[in-house]
Design an enzyme around this catalytic site. Structure first.
Site, short mmCIF file in Angstrom:
data_model
loop_
_atom_site.label_atom_id
_atom_site.label_comp_id
_atom_site.label_asym_id
_atom_site.label_seq_id
_atom_site.Cartn_x
_atom_site.Cartn_y
_atom_site.Cartn_z
N ASP A 157 0.64 -1.33 -0.08
CA ASP A 157 -0.03 0.08 -0.03
C ASP A 157 0.71 1.32 0.02
OD1 ASP A 157 -1.97 1.70 0.07
OD2 ASP A 157 -2.37 1.49 2.35
N ASP B 6 -1.85 5.10 -5.89
CA ASP B 6 -2.01 4.38 -4.67
C ASP B 6 -2.03 2.87 -4.81
OD1 ASP B 6 -2.99 3.20 -2.33
OD2 ASP B 6 -4.99 4.02 -2.66
#
Ligand SMILES: *[C@@H]1O[C@H](CO)[C@@H](O)[C@H](O)[C@H]1NC(C)=O
Ligand SMILES: *[C@@H]1O[C@H](CO)[C@@H](O)[C@H](O)[C@H]1NC(C)=O
Ligand SMILES: *[C@@H]1O[C@H](CO)[C@@H](O)[C@H](O)[C@H]1NC(C)=O
Ligand SMILES: CC(=O)N[C@H]1CO[C@H](CO)[C@@H](O)[C@@H]1O
Length: 432
Positions: A90, A286
């Site tokens: 992440d 992201d």
């Protein structure tokens, strides 16, 4: 494969939404925690911190795909003795955490037994602890421990306490590294409305707590990370800056104003080479988000442009396919994006660097479409306003496939280049 409550395909959006203080930690837990903390400490092994091997990289193979899995994970070996954990990769948040038997108040299903925390607590005054609490006036309930709570844009959250433990890493110079890094022992998790059978999250954001910042502050690699997500699934993740030729990368500076996310700042949406009028889109990259998101107006505009292009083409909306909000079917089921590419145009996001140079991040059809298991083609760009992203637009995995994406925290820039993500770089192979 799980389904969200509205019947759509599971959508994972791991981008940090909130950082909260410690007040949420229950007194019950704290008592339990103290019992654990009384255990005799394991001897720390700090030998790796004496290596100063800047100039090497660490490479991890990635598993997963955009569809149907919705995430990419790495296997990371943590603890003494070390055990494997599957972690979601992440770049939208900083904290690495594991579902933790501290004991666990509320954990979700995990592929491995929950992590048993080391007794090496991160003290409250540690800068890593401070970096996880947005308000400067964070007060420690207990100076010897650092409580955290993180919440992601998809509603998932983790609450726990920071510990230090040994991570086992292979570097490209064939050295074994065993740094002692801070991680969250997460004893209270809420799933983000999706079935997500992982042991935790590998936080790769721009902050001090992130895995890459910690590795680089110990002098093990440069503060640079990259990923290469293959359109066929899998790919690799790397840390360090010696696996690519920087001159082959398209770079754009990261915005100093929005330091929480990897964002170059504002972009304009371009359709087939022409401006659309959708400007001022704050865009973050992201890897924790499977799809990409535009705010409501830009999303509406994007759909209209796509639909206009499709009129008169042998393709019609498939209202019975709930894979994603908008799907189309052809005369025959589609097998791959190549079958439909001709009906769709290339978009791009044009970033303006201080008003002078413009850098374009291209979104060819394969960067915003998926083929569902029903053989329809679905739009992989979704309505960010609907999921509460407010003004943030997100470039997720679907739009980053088959290229190397490089997040350079040293030069404060982000870059990309076409690459073959199916071949794991070994030793000193260059990716590009
Ligand atoms: C620490 O690591 C080094 C090298 O990996 C090893 O030789 C040594 O035995 C370890 N020490 C402890 C206390 O585990
Ligand atoms: C390091 O590399 C060796 C040999 O390829 C492999 O067996 C081992 O699992 C790797 N260790 C880690 C921590 O990735
Ligand atoms: C996007 O979501 C918002 C909030 O749910 C909604 O008001 C808006 O109509 C949606 N936009 C489109 C184009 O569907
Ligand atoms: C849930 C999931 O997809 N886990 C995968 C994570 O990566 C490992 C290999 O590193 C796979 O074996 C798992 O299936």
């Amino acid at each position: 494969m799980g389904k969200g409550k509205d019947g759509f395909q599971v959508v994972v959006i791991l981008i940090l939404a909130l950082v909260l203080g410690s007040s949420a930690a229950s007194d019950y837990y704290k008592q339990q925690w103290w019992r654990k903390a009384m255990m005799p400490p394991a001897p720390p092994n700090l030998s790796s911190t004496m290596l100063h091997r800047v100039g090497s990289s660490v490479v991890f193979p990635l598993h997963g795909n955009v569809y149907p899995s919705g995430f990419y994970n790495v296997t990371v070996y943590i603890g003494q003795p070390s055990k494997p954990y599957f972690l979601d990769v992440d770049t939208g948040s900083d904290l690495t955490w594991l579902q933790c038997d501290a004991p666990c108040v509320q954990c979700t299903e995990a592929p491995h037994p929950y992590y048993r925390p080391s007794s090496d607590l991160v003290p409250c005054k540690d800068p890593i602890c401070a970096s996880l609490h947005s308000s400067g006036d964070y007060k420690c309930d207990n100076p010897t421990q650092c409580d955290y709570e993180v919440e992601y844009a998809d509603g998932g959250s983790s609450l726990g306490v920071l510990v230090k433990d040994v991570f086992l890493l292979n570097s490209t110079t064939e050295k074994r590294l065993s740094p002692l890094l801070a991680l969250g022992c997460g004893y209270d998790q809420l799933p983000g409305g999706s079935y997500h059978p992982l042991d935790g999250i590998l936080g790769l954001g721009r902050g001090k707590a992130s895995f890459i910042s910690q590795l680089s502050s110990q002098g093990l690699v440069r503060n640079v990370l990259g990923h290469c997500l293959s359109g066929l699934g899998g790919g690799f993740l790397f840390f360090g800056d010696d696996l690519y030729d920087s001159s082959r990368v398209t770079w754009t500076p990261l915005s100093p104003d929005y330091s929480k996310h990897y964002t170059p700042g504002y972009a304009e949406l371009i359709f087939s080479g022409k401006p659309t009028g959708f400007r001022n889109l704050l865009v973050a990259f992201d890897s924790g988000s499977s799809y990409s998101y535009l705010n409501s107006e830009a999303y509406q505009g994007f759909i209209s442009l796509v639909k206009k292009e499709l009129s008169g083409k042998p393709i019609s909306q498939a209202l019975d396919d709930k894979t994603l909000p908008i799907c189309w079917k052809g005369r025959r089921p589609f097998k791959r994006i190549r079958d439909v590419k001709k009906y769709f145009k290339t978009f791009s996001l044009s970033f303006t660097d201080g008003g002078k140079t413009k850098t374009q991040f291209e979104l060819p059809p394969e960067a915003y479409l998926i083929i569902s298991n029903k053989g329809n083609v679905c739009l992989g760009i979704l309505n960010g306003t609907e999921v509460g992203l407010r003004d943030l637009n997100v470039i997720g995995d679907v739009s980053m496939q088959d290229r190397v994406m490089i997040y350079d925290n040293e030069k404060q820039q982000i870059g990309w280049a076409p690459a073959n993500c199916d071949r794991l770089p070994r030793h000193r192979d260059m990716i590009i």
